[in-house]
Write a protein that holds these residues in place. Structure first.
Motif, PDB file in Angstrom:
ATOM      1  N   ASP A  58       0.842  -1.204   0.000  1.00 17.92           N
ATOM      2  CA  ASP A  58       0.000   0.000   0.000  1.00 17.92           C
ATOM      3  C   ASP A  58       0.876   1.253   0.000  1.00 17.92           C
ATOM      4  O   ASP A  58       0.814   2.089   0.894  1.00 17.92           O
ATOM      5  N   ARG A  59       1.714   1.351  -1.040  1.00 25.64           N
ATOM      6  CA  ARG A  59       2.628   2.492  -1.131  1.00 25.64           C
ATOM      7  C   ARG A  59       3.047   2.699  -2.576  1.00 25.64           C
ATOM      8  O   ARG A  59       3.634   1.816  -3.199  1.00 25.64           O
ATOM      9  N   CYS A  60       2.735   3.874  -3.098  1.00 29.96           N
ATOM     10  CA  CYS A  60       3.170   4.212  -4.449  1.00 29.96           C
ATOM     11  C   CYS A  60       4.656   4.583  -4.402  1.00 29.96           C
ATOM     12  O   CYS A  60       5.052   5.425  -3.581  1.00 29.96           O
ATOM     13  N   HIS A  62       6.310   6.379  -6.330  1.00 30.12           N
ATOM     14  CA  HIS A  62       6.566   7.724  -6.831  1.00 30.12           C
ATOM     15  C   HIS A  62       6.747   8.728  -5.695  1.00 30.12           C
ATOM     16  O   HIS A  62       7.727   9.452  -5.650  1.00 30.12           O
ATOM     17  N   LEU A  67      -1.774   3.592  -1.824  1.00 27.66           N
ATOM     18  CA  LEU A  67      -2.550   3.204  -2.997  1.00 27.66           C
ATOM     19  C   LEU A  67      -3.976   2.819  -2.634  1.00 27.66           C
ATOM     20  O   LEU A  67      -4.831   2.725  -3.499  1.00 27.66           O
ATOM     21  N   GLY A  70      -7.068   4.501  -4.086  1.00 30.46           N
ATOM     22  CA  GLY A  70      -7.224   4.515  -5.532  1.00 30.46           C
ATOM     23  C   GLY A  70      -8.379   3.670  -6.034  1.00 30.46           C
ATOM     24  O   GLY A  70      -9.161   3.114  -5.258  1.00 30.46           O
ATOM     25  N   GLU A  78      -4.942   2.122  -9.478  1.00 32.97           N
ATOM     26  CA  GLU A  78      -4.476   3.461  -9.838  1.00 32.97           C
ATOM     27  C   GLU A  78      -4.224   4.296  -8.591  1.00 32.97           C
ATOM     28  O   GLU A  78      -5.085   4.404  -7.716  1.00 32.97           O
ATOM     29  N   CYS A  79      -3.037   4.899  -8.522  1.00 33.23           N
ATOM     30  CA  CYS A  79      -2.698   5.784  -7.411  1.00 33.23           C
ATOM     31  C   CYS A  79      -3.624   7.001  -7.454  1.00 33.23           C
ATOM     32  O   CYS A  79      -3.764   7.644  -8.500  1.00 33.23           O
ATOM     33  N   ARG A  85      -0.482   3.650 -12.600  1.00 37.10           N
ATOM     34  CA  ARG A  85      -1.311   2.434 -12.644  1.00 37.10           C
ATOM     35  C   ARG A  85      -0.424   1.206 -12.485  1.00 37.10           C
ATOM     36  O   ARG A  85       0.546   1.049 -13.221  1.00 37.10           O
ATOM     37  N   CYS A  93       4.417  -1.080 -12.619  1.00 39.48           N
ATOM     38  CA  CYS A  93       3.716   0.139 -13.024  1.00 39.48           C
ATOM     39  C   CYS A  93       3.649   0.144 -14.543  1.00 39.48           C
ATOM     40  O   CYS A  93       4.678   0.033 -15.217  1.00 39.48           O
ATOM     41  N   SER A  98       5.368   6.634 -12.109  1.00 33.51           N
ATOM     42  CA  SER A  98       6.174   5.551 -11.533  1.00 33.51           C
ATOM     43  C   SER A  98       6.518   4.484 -12.566  1.00 33.51           C
ATOM     44  O   SER A  98       6.984   3.406 -12.201  1.00 33.51           O
TER      45      SER A  98
END
Length: 124
Positions: A58-60, A62, A67, A70, A78-79, A85, A93, A98
């Motif tokens: 649970d971490r984008c 970028h 996440l 989303g 999708e963030c 995505r 990704c 990202s």
């Protein structure tokens, strides 16, 4: 049923061999992720695509945003902040800021309507 059949019916075993009960299948929606925390404090998203459930970090990558806020569409998460995505099957990704990065993917098993999460798995 022969000995080979019994082996084939065994569930996948994550590297550490441990499974953690995290949700009932009926609690996992199909159009947005479900945020969960494992006993060790790691935060994951459960994502349901038809009858399959996937678990991703649970971490984008970028900007380290969660996440779990989303949307889920066509097997991608999708963030909510910058639109990256992620394919929930591989963690890769596929578009957005990202692109080229990945989120961790975890083993998932369903038993009698219960979702269990195992260790991190290597993406293809």
């Amino acid at each position: 049923m022969g000995a080979d059949d019994a082996v084939k019916s065994e569930p996948p075993v994550p590297v550490g061999g441990m499974w953690e009960r995290v949700a009932k299948l009926s609690d996992v929606p199909t159009d947005y992720p479900l945020a969960i925390s494992l006993v060790d404090g790691r935060r994951l998203c459960l994502v349901r695509v038809h009858d399959e459930v996937f678990a991703v970090e649970d971490r984008c990558p970028h900007r380290d945003f969660p996440l779990s806020g989303g949307d889920v569409q066509d097997g991608c998460l999708e963030c909510p902040f910058h639109g990256a995505r992620f394919d929930v099957r591989t963690g890769h990704c596929i578009s957005g800021p990202s692109e080229g990065d990945s989120v961790a993917v975890f083993a998932v098993m369903q038993v009698n309507g219960v979702v269990l999460v195992g260790d991190r798995v290597e993406a293809d």
